[in-house]
Design a protein around this motif. Structure first.
Motif, PDB file in Angstrom:
ATOM      1  N   ASP A  52       0.814  -1.216   0.000  1.00  0.00           N
ATOM      2  CA  ASP A  52       0.000   0.000   0.000  1.00  0.00           C
ATOM      3  C   ASP A  52       0.851   1.270   0.000  1.00  0.00           C
ATOM      4  OD1 ASP A  52       1.041  -0.285   2.542  1.00  0.00           O
ATOM      5  OD2 ASP A  52      -0.762   0.434   3.566  1.00  0.00           O
ATOM      6  N   ALA A  53       2.128   1.148  -0.332  1.00  0.00           N
ATOM      7  CA  ALA A  53       3.020   2.314  -0.301  1.00  0.00           C
ATOM      8  C   ALA A  53       2.563   3.383  -1.283  1.00  0.00           C
ATOM      9  CB  ALA A  53       4.443   1.893  -0.621  1.00  0.00           C
ATOM     10  N   VAL A  54       2.530   4.619  -0.795  1.00  0.00           N
ATOM     11  CA  VAL A  54       2.168   5.773  -1.625  1.00  0.00           C
ATOM     12  C   VAL A  54       3.390   6.684  -1.703  1.00  0.00           C
ATOM     13  CG1 VAL A  54       0.692   7.803  -1.836  1.00  0.00           C
ATOM     14  CG2 VAL A  54      -0.260   5.652  -0.966  1.00  0.00           C
ATOM     15  N   VAL A  55       3.747   7.092  -2.915  1.00  0.00           N
ATOM     16  CA  VAL A  55       4.950   7.897  -3.123  1.00  0.00           C
ATOM     17  C   VAL A  55       4.553   9.302  -3.557  1.00  0.00           C
ATOM     18  CG1 VAL A  55       7.133   8.119  -4.347  1.00  0.00           C
ATOM     19  CG2 VAL A  55       6.209   5.837  -3.826  1.00  0.00           C
ATOM     20  N   ARG A  56       5.115  10.289  -2.876  1.00  0.00           N
ATOM     21  CA  ARG A  56       4.893  11.687  -3.236  1.00  0.00           C
ATOM     22  C   ARG A  56       6.252  12.381  -3.275  1.00  0.00           C
ATOM     23  NH1 ARG A  56       0.695   9.725  -4.176  1.00  0.00           N
ATOM     24  NH2 ARG A  56      -1.402  10.350  -3.480  1.00  0.00           N
ATOM     25  N   PRO A 111       6.441  27.025   5.728  1.00  0.00           N
ATOM     26  CA  PRO A 111       6.961  25.726   5.287  1.00  0.00           C
ATOM     27  C   PRO A 111       7.761  25.838   3.993  1.00  0.00           C
ATOM     28  CG  PRO A 111       4.678  25.534   5.973  1.00  0.00           C
ATOM     29  CD  PRO A 111       4.987  26.994   5.945  1.00  0.00           C
ATOM     30  N   LEU A 112       8.876  25.149   3.963  1.00  0.00           N
ATOM     31  CA  LEU A 112       9.691  25.070   2.757  1.00  0.00           C
ATOM     32  C   LEU A 112       8.917  24.314   1.676  1.00  0.00           C
ATOM     33  CD1 LEU A 112      12.593  25.632   1.649  1.00  0.00           C
ATOM     34  CD2 LEU A 112      13.146  23.303   2.362  1.00  0.00           C
ATOM     35  N   THR A 113       8.173  23.314   2.113  1.00  0.00           N
ATOM     36  CA  THR A 113       7.342  22.530   1.218  1.00  0.00           C
ATOM     37  C   THR A 113       6.230  21.862   2.005  1.00  0.00           C
ATOM     38  OG1 THR A 113       7.321  20.792  -0.477  1.00  0.00           O
ATOM     39  CG2 THR A 113       8.730  20.432   1.423  1.00  0.00           C
ATOM     40  N   VAL A 114       5.077  21.662   1.363  1.00  0.00           N
ATOM     41  CA  VAL A 114       3.968  20.899   1.951  1.00  0.00           C
ATOM     42  C   VAL A 114       3.518  19.906   0.885  1.00  0.00           C
ATOM     43  CG1 VAL A 114       1.618  20.958   2.851  1.00  0.00           C
ATOM     44  CG2 VAL A 114       3.230  22.794   3.444  1.00  0.00           C
ATOM     45  N   ILE A 115       3.523  18.608   1.236  1.00  0.00           N
ATOM     46  CA  ILE A 115       3.192  17.556   0.285  1.00  0.00           C
ATOM     47  C   ILE A 115       1.934  16.845   0.752  1.00  0.00           C
ATOM     48  CG2 ILE A 115       3.995  15.402  -0.766  1.00  0.00           C
ATOM     49  CD1 ILE A 115       6.837  16.341  -0.293  1.00  0.00           C
ATOM     50  N   SER A 116       0.919  16.764  -0.109  1.00  0.00           N
ATOM     51  CA  SER A 116      -0.314  16.058   0.218  1.00  0.00           C
ATOM     52  C   SER A 116      -0.054  14.545   0.231  1.00  0.00           C
ATOM     53  CB  SER A 116      -1.403  16.390  -0.800  1.00  0.00           C
ATOM     54  OG  SER A 116      -2.546  15.593  -0.560  1.00  0.00           O
ATOM     55  N   LEU A 117      -0.583  13.863   1.215  1.00  0.00           N
ATOM     56  CA  LEU A 117      -0.421  12.421   1.328  1.00  0.00           C
ATOM     57  C   LEU A 117      -1.682  11.657   0.931  1.00  0.00           C
ATOM     58  CD1 LEU A 117       1.498  12.217   4.742  1.00  0.00           C
ATOM     59  CD2 LEU A 117       2.441  12.325   2.419  1.00  0.00           C
ATOM     60  N   THR A 118      -2.707  12.383   0.472  1.00  0.00           N
ATOM     61  CA  THR A 118      -3.964  11.719   0.106  1.00  0.00           C
ATOM     62  C   THR A 118      -4.127  11.695  -1.412  1.00  0.00           C
ATOM     63  OG1 THR A 118      -5.139  13.826   0.303  1.00  0.00           O
ATOM     64  CG2 THR A 118      -5.047  12.389   2.243  1.00  0.00           C
TER      65      THR A 118
END
Length: 245
Positions: free
Chosen positions: A144-148, A238-245
């Motif tokens: 179920d690994a999700v890559v962003r 934030p330097l960066t914000v990454i969505s995990l959904t």
């Protein structure tokens, strides 16, 4: 005059003066008995100095000191009972030198114990590192690994792999602008607008691979630059914000 045969122990332990050292050195060339005794004493001294020699038990020091206290000492002014004048004096000198060597070996045992503890600590660190690598590998290969991944404004890159089933993630940072020695990048997991610290990089570090836990239910991941040691809550944009959904 001191019986020269009695100087073997003191000679090996360098407890003689220059005249006695020269005289006994000449004597060794002609006396097989003293030569054999010197060889045996030198071998024993070498074993005491050998770091691989067995460590004496902790009670040895107390036993040696107790034996010295129990041993009658010759009082000043009393004649030497041996038929060879000076033998008792040299034997006592050699005995004290040997006792000092035994006590030194006891000190060496303390050093050995400290070194053994250091080895155990290093082994524990290696074991923990290997366990963490296995967990990272498990996250990266989880079904179920999700890559962003996202490029930062300065040209660096932040990648996140999360496994909800394992409730863990792996964050890789590289090419970021190097912060000052009193600054550090801090990782955050974000849910419903609330940020939870997921780790702090060493001060001044601009790259890392970090295993994070508690990713289940989190909607985003962020990175900020904070004072060395981190902050309870983000204090900078934030330097960066990454969505995990």
């Amino acid at each position: 005059m001191t019986d020269i045969h009695a100087l073997a122990g003191a000679y090996v332990l360098d407890a003689v003066d220059d005249v006695e050292r020269v005289a006994f050195g000449r004597h060794l060339a002609a006396c097989e008995t003293c030569a054999a005794e010197v060889a045996e004493l030198r071998e024993a001294a070498a074993r005491l100095a050998d770091p691989t020699w067995s460590v004496p038990p902790p009670r040895l020091r107390a036993e040696v000191l107790a034996a010295i206290r129990r041993t009658p000492q010759e009082r000043p002014g009393r004649g030497v009972r041996s038929g060879r004048p000076g033998v008792g004096r040299w034997r006592r000198r050699a005995a004290l030198a040997v006792a000092a060597g035994v006590l030194a070996a006891g000190a060496g045992a303390v050093t050995w114990t400290v070194q053994e503890q250091r080895v155990r600590d290093e082994r524990a660190s290696v074991t923990a590192l290997e366990a963490e690598r296995e967990r990272i590998r498990a996250v990266l290969t989880a079904p179920d690994a999700v890559v962003r991944s996202q490029v930062t404004p300065g040209g660096g890159r932040v990648s996140v792999v999360v496994s909800a089933g394992r409730d863990e993630g792996v964050v890789t940072l590289g090419g970021l602008a190097r912060p000052g020695t009193d600054r550090a990048y801090q990782l955050w997991l974000i849910a419903d607008g609330a940020a939870t610290s997921a780790g702090v990089l060493p001060a001044g570090s601009d790259a890392a691979t970090v295993l994070v836990t508690g990713v289940r239910g989190k909607g985003a991941f962020g990175v900020t630059e904070e004072p060395a040691g981190g902050s309870r809550q983000p204090t900078a944009t934030p330097l960066t914000v990454i969505s995990l959904t």
